[in-house]
Write a protein that holds these residues in place. Structure first.
Motif, PDB file in Angstrom:
ATOM      1  N   CYS A   1       0.874  -1.170   0.000  1.00 34.32           N
ATOM      2  CA  CYS A   1       0.000   0.000   0.000  1.00 34.32           C
ATOM      3  C   CYS A   1       0.909   1.216   0.000  1.00 34.32           C
TER       4      CYS A   1
ATOM      5  N   CYS B   1       0.490   4.055   1.268  1.00 34.36           N
ATOM      6  CA  CYS B   1       0.282   5.033   2.340  1.00 34.36           C
ATOM      7  C   CYS B   1       1.517   5.252   3.188  1.00 34.36           C
TER       8      CYS B   1
ATOM      9  N   ALA C   1       3.658  -0.748   4.750  1.00 38.39           N
ATOM     10  CA  ALA C   1       2.226  -1.054   4.745  1.00 38.39           C
ATOM     11  C   ALA C   1       1.922  -1.970   3.557  1.00 38.39           C
TER      12      ALA C   1
ATOM     13  N   CYS D   1      -5.671  -2.608   4.038  1.00 40.39           N
ATOM     14  CA  CYS D   1      -4.299  -2.187   4.329  1.00 40.39           C
ATOM     15  C   CYS D   1      -3.920  -2.550   5.758  1.00 40.39           C
TER      16      CYS D   1
ATOM     17  N   SER E   1      -1.914  -1.168   7.649  1.00 42.00           N
ATOM     18  CA  SER E   1      -1.678  -0.032   8.558  1.00 42.00           C
ATOM     19  C   SER E   1      -2.900   0.181   9.446  1.00 42.00           C
TER      20      SER E   1
ATOM     21  N   CYS F   1      -5.072   3.890   6.960  1.00 39.54           N
ATOM     22  CA  CYS F   1      -5.191   4.692   5.737  1.00 39.54           C
ATOM     23  C   CYS F   1      -6.562   4.484   5.094  1.00 39.54           C
TER      24      CYS F   1
HETATM   25 ZN   LIG Z   1      -2.433   1.857   3.465  1.00 42.87          ZN
END
Ligand SMILES: [Zn+2]
Ligand SMILES: [Zn+2]
Length: 162
Positions: free
Chosen positions: A109, A111, A115, A135, A137, A140
């Motif tokens: 990802c 972000c 991630a 994701c 994380s 995000c």
């Molecule tokens: Zn992300």
């Protein structure tokens, strides 16, 4: 024929008064079961988010291990830390709370570094096209669970690492 945007008095010509209404497209799609790579159901009846059983995952980050419940409603980014602490700005490793197997990775990802978009399967077999993706994380815009087909399109050019 295109509508004129303004009427003769220079006011914005709004064809229909805007009022609060529920769009039929906003109807919730809820996943009832999703599976880890080893076939354990991750949806937990003991943890609810938004009135639906949530997807329960283990996480491991710099702050140690814990458990987090994610909304099982497609597109809903709601989550709740059940145990432990998620470190802000960090992407923890997400795993099955039954067997400890980390979720399969679909791709990165954008972000934040580290991630990744991870998969949970809609059936006990590992089919990345019949899965949800989100994701890792958990912070995000891509953290809400979506159908993996949409995520795979977004990751065009990357290979699924299964
Ligand atoms: Zn992300
Ligand atoms: Zn498992």
């Amino acid at each position: 024929m295109p509508r004129r945007m303004f009427d003769d008095l220079g006011r914005l010509d709004i064809p229909e008064p805007i009022r609060e209404r529920k769009s039929p497209a906003a109807e919730s799609v809820v996943v009832n079961a999703v599976y880890c790579p080893a076939g354990h159901d991750l949806v937990s009846l003991e943890h609810e988010i938004g009135g639906y059983p949530a997807i329960l995952l283990g996480f491991r980050g710099s702050g140690g291990e814990g458990r987090v419940a994610l909304s099982a409603v497609l597109g809903d980014p709601s989550r709740k830390v059940v145990e432990g602490t998620l470190t802000e700005g960090e992407s923890p490793t997400l795993f099955c709370t039954v067997c400890g197997t980390p979720l399969d990775v679909l791709g990165e990802c954008d972000c934040s570094p580290g991630a990744v978009s991870v998969l949970a399967y809609l059936y006990p077999r590992r089919n990345p096209y019949q899965a949800i993706a989100f994701c890792s994380s958990l912070q995000c815009d891509n953290s809400a669970v979506i159908r993996s087909g949409e995520a795979i399109r977004a990751h065009t050019g990357r290979h699924w690492q299964g």
